[in-house]
Write an enzyme that holds these catalytic residues in place. Structure first.
Site, PDB file in Angstrom:
ATOM      1  N   LYS A 190       0.836  -1.203   0.000  1.00  0.00           N
ATOM      2  CA  LYS A 190       0.000   0.000   0.000  1.00  0.00           C
ATOM      3  C   LYS A 190       0.875   1.259   0.000  1.00  0.00           C
ATOM      4  CE  LYS A 190      -3.753  -2.458  -0.114  1.00  0.00           C
ATOM      5  NZ  LYS A 190      -3.575  -3.752   0.467  1.00  0.00           N
TER       6      LYS A 190
HETATM    7  C1  LIG Z   1      -4.812  -4.859   0.777  1.00  0.00           C
HETATM    8  C2  LIG Z   1      -6.291  -4.839   0.838  1.00  0.00           C
HETATM    9  C3  LIG Z   1      -6.995  -5.419   1.900  1.00  0.00           C
HETATM   10  C4  LIG Z   1      -6.327  -6.205   2.973  1.00  0.00           C
HETATM   11  O1  LIG Z   1      -5.479  -5.438   3.717  1.00  0.00           O
HETATM   12  P1  LIG Z   1      -4.619  -6.125   4.899  1.00  0.00           P
HETATM   13  O2  LIG Z   1      -4.097  -4.950   5.640  1.00  0.00           O
HETATM   14  O3  LIG Z   1      -3.568  -6.933   4.234  1.00  0.00           O
HETATM   15  O4  LIG Z   1      -5.553  -6.940   5.705  1.00  0.00           O
HETATM   16  C5  LIG Z   1      -8.372  -5.284   1.932  1.00  0.00           C
HETATM   17  N1  LIG Z   1      -9.028  -4.649   0.964  1.00  0.00           N
HETATM   18  C6  LIG Z   1      -8.394  -4.099  -0.085  1.00  0.00           C
HETATM   19  C7  LIG Z   1      -9.183  -3.383  -1.129  1.00  0.00           C
HETATM   20  C8  LIG Z   1      -7.009  -4.192  -0.190  1.00  0.00           C
HETATM   21  O5  LIG Z   1      -6.381  -3.661  -1.247  1.00  0.00           O
END
Ligand SMILES: *Cc1c(COP(=O)(O)O)cnc(C)c1O
Length: 385
Positions: A190
């Site tokens: 992210k």
């Molecule tokens: C990355 C992501 C998640 C999961 O995030 P985590 O922090 O790894 O649990 C959930 N929803 C979306 C849209 C994502 O891109």
């Protein structure tokens, strides 16, 4: 973007940002006697997140998945309850529903954005619907006005999975703060990360006190730490959703660099948009765009090729040139667990086709100008059939 040579290796798809101050922060935690959750770095990162998002209440969590699970617990979802969500999203949006024994009901997307289509949501809503879960694909806002028009008269809360959209704005409203809950991810793919991490934004006062308890193993320890009670005890259902200070220390340094991260990501996004417009127009390729008044988060940049064979061929073409591109989500309604646990009103053809045509290009804050040029040259030397 920065100047300089990209070196000889492949242009990777994503590379986690390294923020100044991370190591110093970690060193401070490791030399202290406090590395469990809710110490000084959690407090600082939480304050920074309130500032960035404008949310009144922010709780750091161990992941976005866990923030979504907390939202499901706060809504007391259970067997017989339904939640409407886009089929084109990450599985966590659905696992947060099925771990409560509730049923995910999948809706189709708007092919202009990849975001959930409000008309498809309206079609999926029943008297059992307890929430609408929405995701802002690539940090481009979903149509919140239309979704609120469906949700509000029925008293149904909206959950915003804002894993892509930290810092995004739509019509002056900041993403993650419009629904009852916003869920952020700090996974290392992210824009801002701490390896694994997340946050729950709580935009409805009624849920704040219980959210603290659910996050702290069902206890009122948060109140105890503030001196509001003189001992803490088991109050409610819950789990352990708070990250350690080690994670918070990295996150705090990342959030301090948020403006720089976003500036660098936007420069790459803008270079792709400018550099590929003519090529896309000539070859019937649709490009990612954001409507006017909409500030996206530059989380990703995608192309929609005319056909599935073109998608596959472009990914292979780029790979042969040392550029790593990627497709995205397999629609949940057609995935094994989606078939087992979920429901849909009709075949969700637009999401299936979006998945089949989509190619994401490398995008991260440390990309050099030379790396961006390699991507642009690679794409522009490709001809769809
Ligand atoms: C990355 C992501 C998640 C999961 O995030 P985590 O922090 O790894 O649990 C959930 N929803 C979306 C849209 C994502 O891109």
């Amino acid at each position: 973007m920065a100047g300089g040579d990209s070196g000889g290796g492949d242009v990777v798809f994503s590379r986690p940002f390294r923020a100044p101050g991370e190591l110093e922060n970690l060193d401070r935690v490791l030399r202290s006697d406090h590395s469990h959750g809710d110490g000084v770095f959690t407090a600082s990162a939480t304050a920074r997140l309130r500032e960035i998002t404008g949310a009144g209440h922010v709780l750091l969590t161990t992941s976005c998945t866990h923030a979504l699970e907390m939202a499901s617990m706060l809504l007391d979802l259970g067997p017989g309850d339904e939640v409407v969500l886009p089929t084109f999203t990450f599985p966590s949006a659905a696992t947060a529903i099925v771990t409560r024994g509730a049923t995910p009901v999948f809706a189709d997307i708007d092919p202009r954005t990849g975001n959930v289509d409000p008309e498809s949501v309206a079609e999926a809503v029943t008297e059992r619907t307890r929430a609408i879960s929405v995701m802002h694909y690539g940090g481009v806002a979903a149509d919140l006005d239309a979704l609120e028009a469906i949700a509000r008269p029925r008293g149904i809360p909206i959950i915003e999975d804002n894993a892509h959209g930290l810092g995004g704005v739509s019509g002056g409203r900041r993403l993650g703060t419009e629904g009852a809950f916003g869920a952020q991810s700090f996974h290392d793919t992210k824009n801002v990360h701490c390896g694994e991490g997340g946050a729950l934004l709580i935009n409805d006062e009624r849920y704040v006190a219980r959210a603290e308890i659910i996050r702290e193993k069902g206890t009122d320890r948060s109140r105890f730490l503030r001196g509001a009670v003189d001992k803490y005890s088991w109050q409610d259902a819950g789990s352990s959703y708070l990250p350690s200070e080690l994670n918070a220390a990295v996150l705090d340094a990342q959030l301090a660099a948020f403006d720089e991260i976003q500036r660098r990501r936007r420069a790459v996004w803008d270079a792709y948009a400018a550099g590929l417009a003519d090529w896309a127009g000539e070859h019937g390729v649709d490009t990612m765009s954001a409507a006017p008044g909409l500030e996206h988060s530059a989380h990703l940049y995608y192309l929609l090729l005319p056909e599935h064979e073109d998608q596959q061929a472009l990914i292979a073409h780029l790979k042969a040139r040392g550029v790593r591109a990627a497709f995205h989500y397999i629609p949940l309604d057609s995935a094994p667990a989606g078939l087992r646990y979920g429901r849909r009103v009709r075949p969700l053809d637009r999401a299936a086709r979006f998945h089949d045509r989509l190619v994401r290009l490398p995008l991260w804050a440390g990309m050099t100008d030379a790396e961006v040029e390699r991507v642009l040259d690679g794409v522009r030397s490709f001809r769809p059939r």
